[in-house]
Write an enzyme that holds these catalytic residues in place. Sequence first.
Site, PDB file in Angstrom:
ATOM      1  N   ARG A 248     -21.455 -14.230 -21.911  1.00 32.54           N
ATOM      2  CA  ARG A 248     -20.972 -13.103 -22.723  1.00 32.54           C
ATOM      3  C   ARG A 248     -19.737 -13.602 -23.490  1.00 32.54           C
ATOM      4  NH1 ARG A 248     -20.335  -7.359 -20.057  1.00 32.54           N
ATOM      5  NH2 ARG A 248     -20.560  -6.720 -22.231  1.00 32.54           N
TER       6      ARG A 248
ATOM      7  N   ASN B 272     -11.793  -3.721 -26.666  1.00 30.24           N
ATOM      8  CA  ASN B 272     -12.254  -3.059 -25.435  1.00 30.24           C
ATOM      9  C   ASN B 272     -13.575  -2.371 -25.777  1.00 30.24           C
ATOM     10  OD1 ASN B 272     -11.777  -2.349 -22.621  1.00 30.24           O
ATOM     11  ND2 ASN B 272     -11.543  -0.256 -23.341  1.00 30.24           N
ATOM     12  N   LYS B 273     -14.147  -1.744 -24.793  1.00 26.00           N
ATOM     13  CA  LYS B 273     -15.471  -1.124 -24.949  1.00 26.00           C
ATOM     14  C   LYS B 273     -15.584  -0.299 -26.223  1.00 26.00           C
ATOM     15  CE  LYS B 273     -18.315  -1.590 -22.911  1.00 26.00           C
ATOM     16  NZ  LYS B 273     -19.282  -2.637 -23.330  1.00 26.00           N
TER      17      LYS B 273
ATOM     18  N   ARG C 287     -19.807  -6.565 -14.515  1.00 25.40           N
ATOM     19  CA  ARG C 287     -19.201  -6.486 -15.835  1.00 25.40           C
ATOM     20  C   ARG C 287     -17.730  -6.140 -15.643  1.00 25.40           C
ATOM     21  NH1 ARG C 287     -17.415  -2.239 -14.694  1.00 25.40           N
ATOM     22  NH2 ARG C 287     -16.699  -2.074 -16.821  1.00 25.40           N
ATOM     23  N   GLY C 288     -16.981  -6.111 -16.758  1.00 23.90           N
ATOM     24  CA  GLY C 288     -15.535  -5.900 -16.668  1.00 23.90           C
ATOM     25  C   GLY C 288     -14.862  -7.264 -16.747  1.00 23.90           C
ATOM     26  N   ALA C 289     -13.875  -7.368 -17.650  1.00 33.47           N
ATOM     27  CA  ALA C 289     -13.296  -8.680 -17.956  1.00 33.47           C
ATOM     28  C   ALA C 289     -12.777  -9.453 -16.728  1.00 33.47           C
ATOM     29  CB  ALA C 289     -12.219  -8.519 -19.027  1.00 33.47           C
TER      30      ALA C 289
ATOM     31  N   GLN D 196     -20.901   3.191 -18.432  1.00 31.61           N
ATOM     32  CA  GLN D 196     -19.971   2.744 -17.377  1.00 31.61           C
ATOM     33  C   GLN D 196     -19.068   3.886 -16.924  1.00 31.61           C
ATOM     34  OE1 GLN D 196     -20.526   1.176 -20.254  1.00 31.61           O
ATOM     35  NE2 GLN D 196     -20.379  -1.033 -20.081  1.00 31.61           N
TER      36      GLN D 196
ATOM     37  N   ASP E 253     -10.665  -6.168 -22.986  1.00 28.65           N
ATOM     38  CA  ASP E 253     -11.489  -7.375 -22.821  1.00 28.65           C
ATOM     39  C   ASP E 253     -10.818  -8.612 -23.397  1.00 28.65           C
ATOM     40  OD1 ASP E 253     -13.598  -5.145 -22.491  1.00 28.65           O
ATOM     41  OD2 ASP E 253     -14.427  -6.999 -21.681  1.00 28.65           O
TER      42      ASP E 253
HETATM   43  O1  MRU Z   1     -19.309  -4.355 -21.306  1.00 32.81           O
HETATM   44  P1  MRU Z   1     -18.396  -4.214 -20.130  1.00 32.81           P
HETATM   45  O2  MRU Z   1     -18.798  -3.133 -19.184  1.00 32.81           O
HETATM   46  O3  MRU Z   1     -18.156  -5.543 -19.449  1.00 32.81           O
HETATM   47  O4  MRU Z   1     -17.013  -3.769 -20.771  1.00 32.81           O
HETATM   48  C1  MRU Z   1     -15.932  -3.568 -19.934  1.00 32.81           C
HETATM   49  C2  MRU Z   1     -14.763  -2.988 -20.600  1.00 32.81           C
HETATM   50  O5  MRU Z   1     -14.746  -2.765 -21.791  1.00 32.81           O
HETATM   51  C3  MRU Z   1     -13.550  -2.760 -19.749  1.00 32.81           C
HETATM   52  O6  MRU Z   1     -12.807  -1.690 -20.238  1.00 32.81           O
HETATM   53  C4  MRU Z   1     -12.679  -4.018 -19.761  1.00 32.81           C
HETATM   54  O7  MRU Z   1     -13.416  -5.142 -19.406  1.00 32.81           O
HETATM   55  C5  MRU Z   1     -11.515  -3.888 -18.854  1.00 32.81           C
HETATM   56  S1  MRU Z   1     -11.990  -3.968 -17.171  1.00 32.81           S
HETATM   57  C6  MRU Z   1     -10.600  -3.949 -16.197  1.00 32.81           C
END
Ligand code: MRU
Length: 340
Positions: free
Chosen positions: A85, A243-244, A46-48, A192, A233
């Site tokens: 996603r 973002n999250k 996960r993570g953009a 996370q 994101d």
């Molecule tokens: O649902 P996730 O864990 O993929 O969400 C990730 C985030 O919200 C991160 O903060 C974002 O992707 C930035 S990662 C460098």
Amino acid sequence: MPVPTVEWKNNRLKVIDQSVLPHRLRFICCNSVKSVWDIIREMKIRGAPLLGVAAAYGVYLGVRNSKKNLFKDLERTIKYLSTSRPTARNLFWALEGMKKIAYAHRKEPAGKIKKILLEEAERILEEDKEICRKIGKFGKHLIKNNDRILTHCNAGGLATADYGTALGVIFTSHREKKKIRVYVDETRPVLQGARLTTWELMREGIDTTLICDNTAAHLMAKGEIDKVIVGADRIAKNGDTANKIGTYNLALLAHYHEIPFYVAAPTSTIDVRIKSGKDITIEERGADEVRKIGNTYIAPKRVKVLNPAFDVTPNRFITAIVTEKGILHKPFARSIKKVI
Ligand code: MRU
């Protein structure tokens, strides 16, 4: 050292299974586009930025055995991966890039195009590593000695090819001997922050304190937070940032307490086709993520649940956006236009 999150090894995509961290360091190897789709959807990765890298390799895996119609398989693969996603811009950015390079070489033999696609995925991976380091170098100027920094979710090496965006800024400052303390939101429901960010920071020897998601206001009111830094994101043309879930709460709290609120992200997270945050698609995830922690139900099994994975922070609550091309200031519509 931050952990290498993703690599191409023995003709397969090898990644850390983030769902079992911090207690186990387990790897997953993907040799089909379906397996890449599955690990994205199930949030084993996960993570953009990392989703962008994985999607690029997913495209190659989807066409590498193509026999007759490479471009038909390419289109089908890209469409399929784009359903994994919806929110992280980098995933779509990588799919668009892979498509573009394939079409630019459409006159070449299929074998050559496949090779080009693999090389492009490799390039995206390596570029992400460089980008994160540049974000760290620009962002370190925002961090002072003895700063107490709050972060949310995981924007570290695990969310990128390595090193991270928001955590990249923290790692760079720490390596340059600035004394910093980092407060980490646990980040319900997938945790996370608790599982991944604390693990990464502690491996670097950074002073790390885990807090519940509802603790930030209390700490800010006591004057114990100097700045907030998070990843992103998807960033709209005007700087509104998805973002999250929970990021917007922090931005509002930071604004009220007059604490700088920074976003760190590569320019590939910026979606200039989206005018404002209102148009960003917010992923809704399954109810059991909220009803359970790990394998244990913490709520009635049939309780109704709402589980948006992201929220949007309006641009006015963001102090600056740290990118690999420099620090963007308000008005973001103008500063974004200069770097895109
Ligand atoms: O649902 P996730 O864990 O993929 O969400 C990730 C985030 O919200 C991160 O903060 C974002 O992707 C930035 S990662 C460098």
